[in-house]
Write a protein that holds these residues in place. Sequence first.
Motif, PDB file in Angstrom:
ATOM      1  N   ALA B 274       0.808  -1.225   0.222  1.00 14.43           N
ATOM      2  CA  ALA B 274      -0.016   0.066   0.084  1.00 14.43           C
ATOM      3  C   ALA B 274       0.909   0.997  -0.135  1.00 14.43           C
ATOM      4  N   ASP B 275       2.075   1.305   0.561  1.00 19.04           N
ATOM      5  CA  ASP B 275       3.018   2.310   0.605  1.00 19.04           C
ATOM      6  C   ASP B 275       3.525   2.633  -0.962  1.00 19.04           C
ATOM      7  N   TRP B 276       3.360   1.856  -1.899  1.00 21.71           N
ATOM      8  CA  TRP B 276       3.957   2.161  -2.886  1.00 21.71           C
ATOM      9  C   TRP B 276       3.096   3.625  -3.705  1.00 21.71           C
ATOM     10  N   ALA B 277       2.050   3.612  -3.293  1.00 15.12           N
ATOM     11  CA  ALA B 277       1.085   4.753  -3.527  1.00 15.12           C
ATOM     12  C   ALA B 277       1.602   6.158  -3.187  1.00 15.12           C
ATOM     13  N   ASN B 278       2.154   6.059  -2.119  1.00 10.81           N
ATOM     14  CA  ASN B 278       2.865   7.488  -1.409  1.00 10.81           C
ATOM     15  C   ASN B 278       4.640   7.410  -1.942  1.00 10.81           C
ATOM     16  N   THR B 279       4.860   6.466  -2.725  1.00  2.77           N
ATOM     17  CA  THR B 279       6.356   6.352  -2.884  1.00  2.77           C
ATOM     18  C   THR B 279       6.796   7.080  -4.449  1.00  2.77           C
ATOM     19  N   LEU B 280       8.061   7.831  -4.426  1.00  5.27           N
ATOM     20  CA  LEU B 280       8.939   8.449  -5.284  1.00  5.27           C
ATOM     21  C   LEU B 280      10.093   7.640  -5.332  1.00  5.27           C
ATOM     22  N   VAL B 281      10.398   7.227  -6.663  1.00  6.08           N
ATOM     23  CA  VAL B 281      11.633   6.505  -6.906  1.00  6.08           C
ATOM     24  C   VAL B 281      12.501   7.495  -7.913  1.00  6.08           C
ATOM     25  N   ILE B 282      13.581   7.811  -7.749  1.00  4.32           N
ATOM     26  CA  ILE B 282      14.331   8.451  -8.827  1.00  4.32           C
ATOM     27  C   ILE B 282      15.745   7.573  -9.137  1.00  4.32           C
ATOM     28  N   VAL B 283      15.644   7.399 -10.461  1.00  2.45           N
ATOM     29  CA  VAL B 283      16.980   6.712 -10.966  1.00  2.45           C
ATOM     30  C   VAL B 283      17.733   7.670 -11.828  1.00  2.45           C
ATOM     31  N   ALA B 284      19.128   7.590 -11.227  1.00  2.00           N
ATOM     32  CA  ALA B 284      19.973   8.783 -12.154  1.00  2.00           C
ATOM     33  C   ALA B 284      21.210   8.007 -12.013  1.00  2.00           C
ATOM     34  N   THR B 285      22.057   8.809 -13.164  1.00  3.35           N
ATOM     35  CA  THR B 285      23.430   8.258 -13.338  1.00  3.35           C
ATOM     36  C   THR B 285      24.421   9.641 -13.333  1.00  3.35           C
ATOM     37  N   GLU B 286      25.803   9.276 -13.376  1.00  2.35           N
ATOM     38  CA  GLU B 286      26.476  10.722 -13.111  1.00  2.35           C
ATOM     39  C   GLU B 286      26.657  11.278 -14.450  1.00  2.35           C
ATOM     40  N   PHE B 287      26.684  10.592 -15.623  1.00  4.19           N
ATOM     41  CA  PHE B 287      26.839  11.170 -16.872  1.00  4.19           C
ATOM     42  C   PHE B 287      26.359  10.198 -18.023  1.00  4.19           C
ATOM     43  N   GLY B 288      26.322  10.519 -19.149  1.00 10.85           N
ATOM     44  CA  GLY B 288      25.628   9.592 -20.177  1.00 10.85           C
ATOM     45  C   GLY B 288      26.979   8.959 -20.789  1.00 10.85           C
TER      46      GLY B 288
END
Lengths: 485, 381
Positions: B274-288
């Motif tokens: 149920a907590d997924w509804a309140n979840t933000l996941v950010i995926v990021a990398t240092e550069f491309g």
Amino acid sequence: MLDTAIALNRFGLGARPGDTPPADPKSWLTAQFSRFQPRPQALAQVPARSTVIGQLADYIAQQRMDGRAKRQMQPASLPTGAAPAQADAKPDPQADPLRRFLRQTIREDYLTMNSARLSAALTTDNPFAERLVHFWANHFAVSVDKLPVIGLAGLLEFEAIRPHLFGRFSDLLLAVEQHPAMLVYLDQAQSVGPNSRIGRIVAMRGGKQRGLNENLGREIMELHTLGVRTGYSQADVTEFARALTGWTVSGLARGPASRFIGGGDDGSFAFADALHEPGERVIMGKRYPQQGEAQARAILADLAANPATARHISTKLARHFAGDDPPAAMVDRLTRAYVASGGDLPTVYRALIDSPEAWAAQPLKFKTPWEWSVSALRAVGQTQIDPQAAIAMLNQLGQPTWKPGSPAGWDDIAASWAAPEALMRRVEIAQRIASKAGSSVDARAIAQKVLPGAVSDATRTAIARAESPQEGLALLLVSPEFVRR
Amino acid sequence: MLSRRFFLSAGGAAVAALSMPRMAFARANTSRRFVFIIQRGAADGLSILGPTGDPLHAGLREGFDQNLANGTRLGSFFTLHPALAQTAKLYAANQALFVHAVASPYRDRSHFDGQNVLETGGSSAYQLKDGWLNRLLGLLPTGDTKALALSDTVPMALRGSNQVSSYAPSKLAGPSDDLLQRVAALYEPDQQLHALWNEAVATRTMAGGVEADGQNGAAMASVAAKLLAGDNGARIAMIETNGWDTHSGQQGRLAAQLRNLDGIVGALNTGLGADWANTLVIVATEFGRTARPNGTGGTDHGEASLAMLLGGAVAGGKVIADWPGLSTAALYEGRDLKPTIDLDALIAGALAQHYGIEPARVMTRLFPESRGSAYGKPLIA
């Protein structure tokens, strides 16, 4: 490799990032002779010998009592039914003397002592001297797979080897052979002269045969002094074993037996005349008319002065510093230094430092797991490590401290250590060390510091291209120039 | 491959909330979860979310991004790598948002320095001594900003004055495939070590010692989800993934990396319940990575890449991009995808919306060296 890097890594235990590279590598090494501390702060927490011996004596006494009780209960007196079920139900670890003893001696003694050893190696400013401690501890190896040695092995190194590191070999030898760890490990403490007072009483009563034990005598000749196949015979070994009877440890036996031993109950060396085989001994053609403890002492002194011993020690030292196949000219040089100085160890070490063969630019040795671990931890500036983790690491790498499995000690050649799985383990541990060091350690910066002038372009590039600081550090620790010295 | 997981827990929020300006915390809600997943090694955004609608794409990456042929079309312009199957489902459910041609302020091409900028939130490497994730704690309406790191060490993003305690899982992950490959390359010219290493790797593979990618990350993320779920769960977590530095054999390696990442995302989704509804996941990398493949079936260090916003809290189902184009003139220094959206601004905007904090405050606090302002368009539902 520059001389600086050789002094730090081949002679020392590996540089720390904060170390100032020695301006004059050779005098940096010789200066350590006088700076060396036999009892540095790192060893402050090591349990006292009397404590370790006390634990061992409790265990032996308990075992003896249990044995007696069992023998008395044997004839049909075992109550039927209830007993086996009870035995199965819940083995109480407190009630089992073996488990109690093991828990105590492993946790309180072995783990503490291994940590102290490691901590001394990680914090020392005299890494060449500490390397020599490890060298001699392996030369005079005891192994903790023999249970009573678990708590004593470290003490042999701390009490017998360290104080005599820069003395005469004969003094080092005597201190080691009279140390409880060695006397217990090679069964000397139980050796009984057949014609000694005790030996005759035992024979008269027709009791269980407890006689001469040749183990220590043989290993002193074969491993500690002359070296194998150097001219002594089986008869010489037996004669030496006879001379050694009576050399034992105080405080191990309780009850009636203890009065024959004398001394205190603190685990100090004791000469028990009641166990000593009377009469003169003849070893390699020489007569030893001395009585008592002096007899084996005189033999030890002669063994220390024997040219075969000089060559044996010199060969091992040359192998440790100049390569798995030690150069003959260097072995000759060290042997001459040993003989001419009467086995004065600083003189031999100086000859070692002055040997050009030990300063060859290319790496001469594949680091043992111990050497590699110590150098890796020093490189990241770690000064201590959790006791359990330290043991786990050395176990995983294949070289648990003080557990070579035989009195011959660990091999000092690459063939024993440069193995596929062993290399994989180093990579695993390197990753763990690097991950623990975190991104605060920049491998690009420390590579030059720990391997001055010795970092290859390939390694430098690999570190620079690593995808994280931790990965760069792990690559430095397993690089070809770091796994060798 | 996932190496470490980090958690921050934030409990006892009510007391502290009273002492804070009410306006700023109008939407403050401590039931909100935030997970930051770092892709160490520079992930190739062009392969992960291919601009297949760009007329120059096919020529630039001909025969290189073949996986994309089986990918998920997101509108007419972008195609999502097929290894991100669970992520594609989130997109369909409006719980995934992609931001392309995004980059931190860092413009050189060193992993160490780039990760330092990404994690500290500075504008150049080693300028700031603490991490933006740690500073975020100071902005949250919590009385007890106890942080928990699931590892031996605390990554840069989490370091700082807010307390971080650590918990190391008993079984640490083995060496990453990436490290094993680099060791192999390092030993290549060394006869003795090369032979030993080949033998070691062959034996391990036979014994099944090298874990299949995807299994590992998902298993670890389930543990992470357990620690994040429920009223007493942690509120903030950081997950580190390694192995994105695909200089060679990119097609296979990237697919494995993405399967692993997809496994992490799936496990978080499932595990949080149920907590997924309140979840933000950010995926990021240092550069491309470079727009053109190199000569060894891989790509080299570049500039802009892809960021992902995932979770029930996300206003997803869209791709945000100010597409710079792929012509040589459009590429940064003629070689890399040009950054057109600031990653710092994106993170600040997403967090401001997620926690209901004034965007300018978030921007100033988390990225004090930045002159830009937080991303303002809707990112959070």
